[in-house]
Design an enzyme around this catalytic site. Structure first.
Site, PDB file in Angstrom:
ATOM      1  N   SER A 273       0.839  -1.198   0.000  1.00  0.00           N
ATOM      2  CA  SER A 273       0.000   0.000   0.000  1.00  0.00           C
ATOM      3  C   SER A 273       0.872   1.246   0.000  1.00  0.00           C
ATOM      4  CB  SER A 273      -0.900   0.012   1.235  1.00  0.00           C
ATOM      5  OG  SER A 273      -1.562   1.262   1.357  1.00  0.00           O
TER       6      SER A 273
ATOM      7  N   TYR B 204      -1.587  -0.605   9.980  1.00  0.00           N
ATOM      8  CA  TYR B 204      -1.671  -1.092   8.605  1.00  0.00           C
ATOM      9  C   TYR B 204      -0.488  -0.582   7.787  1.00  0.00           C
ATOM     10  CZ  TYR B 204      -3.397  -1.474   3.785  1.00  0.00           C
ATOM     11  OH  TYR B 204      -3.531  -1.747   2.452  1.00  0.00           O
TER      12      TYR B 204
END
Length: 245
Positions: free
Chosen positions: A143, A154
Site C-alpha cells: 500500500s 496497517y
C-alpha cells in the site's frame, strides 16, 4: 511475456475484491488456481467459475493470523500441487485510532501477523520448490498509504513487507524467480471502503504484471497498479519498466 498455461497459482484473500479479480484473470490465461479464504463456503462459487474456464481449481481455508495454521495450509497445498506463482494478496486494516499518535498494540500485532508474517511464511514454504524448478513469481500486496497515522498499524505492516520484498529479491538474481510488490491503490473493496476512488476492476492488469514478467524484469519492484488502468496486459508489460520503482 511468460506463458502461465498449466502453471499453478495460489491467491490468498481470493473470495472477493482484488484477490477474486486476480484469480479469475489468471484462470482466463490458462493457469490452474488455488483460492484461499477464511471459509471454504466463501470461495465455492469462485471455484465453479474458475473451473468453467477449463482449468483446475480448488479452495483452501485458513486464518492467516495463525502462524501454525498458515504453515500447515501451505504444506497441504504443496502435497497436492507445486505452486509456481504466489499472490500474497490477503490483507487486513484495523479501525483508525482515535488518538492519531497512540499505540494499539493488538492492532499492530494483528496487522503484522496477516500482512507481513503470513506472506513471509508462505514465501518460506513455496520458494524452495520454485528455486528447484528454476521458475517462480511472487507478488506481495502492499500500500502507498502515507500521512495517515490513524492507520499506523496497517501502514507499518505494509512498509515492512516492502522492505522484506526488496531485501529478499536481491538474493534471487539468476534463479528464475522474480519477487515484487503491487499497490492496488484506493479501491472500493471491504478493505478500501465505499468511498474509494477506483472500482475493483481497475486492478487488472496492474496487479498481475508481476506474474508475467520475464526473468530479471521488475525484480524487487514496487508496481503502482492504477498506472496501468484500462490497458491490455501486453501494453502494461511494455510500459512497466518506466512506471515501476
Amino acid at each position: 511475456m511468460v506463458n502461465v498455461e498449466g502453471k499453478w497459482v495460489l491467491v490468498t484473500g481470493a473470495s472477493r475484491g482484488v484477490g477474486r479479480e486476480i484469480a479469475i484473470y489468471m484462470a482466463k490465461k490458462g493457469a490452474n488456481v488455488v483460492v484461499h479464504s477464511r471459509s471454504l463456503t466463501s470461495t465455492a462459487g469462485l471455484v465453479e467459475e474458475i473451473l468453467g474456464h477449463g482449468v483446475d481449481c480448488f479452495s483452501v481455508s485458513c486464518e492467516l493470523s495463525d502462524e501454525g495454521a498458515t504453515r500447515e495450509m501451505a504444506r497441504n497445498i504443496l502435497n497436492k500441487v507445486p505452486i509456481d506463482i504466489l499472490f500474497n494478496n490477503a490483507g487486513v486494516q484495523a479501525k483508525p485510532q482515535k488518538n492519531f499518535y497512540g499505540l494499539d498494540s493488538d492492532a499492530f500485532l494483528w496487522s503484522f501477523k496477516v500482512n507481513t508474517l503470513a506472506p513471509m511464511i508462505l514465501i518460506e514454504e513455496m520458494l524452495p520448490g520454485m528455486l528447484r524448478r528454476g521458475f517462480g513469481r511472487i507478488v506481495n500486496a502492499t500500500s502507498g498509504i502515507c500521512n495517515q497515522p490513524e492507520y499506523s498499524s496497517y501502514a507499518a505492516s505494509t512498509a515492512a513487507i516492502d522492505k522484506i520484498t526488496r531485501d529478499l529479491s536481491s538474493k534471487l538474481a539468476g534463479t528464475g524467480v522474480v519477487l515484487n510488490m503491487a499497490d492496488p491503490g484506493w479501491v472500493r473493496t471491504d478493505l478500501g471502503g465505499p468511498d474509494a476512488s477506483n472500482d475493483v476492476a481497475t486492478v487488472i492488469p496492474g496487479s498481475v504484471i508481476g506474474a508475467f514478467v520475464e526473468e530479471e524484469e521488475l525484480q524487487g519492484s514496487w508496481i503502482p497498479v492504477q498506472a496501468f488502468k484500462g490497458m491490455e496486459l501486453e501494453e502494461a508489460l511494455s510500459l512497466a519498466p518506466s512506471l515501476v520503482s
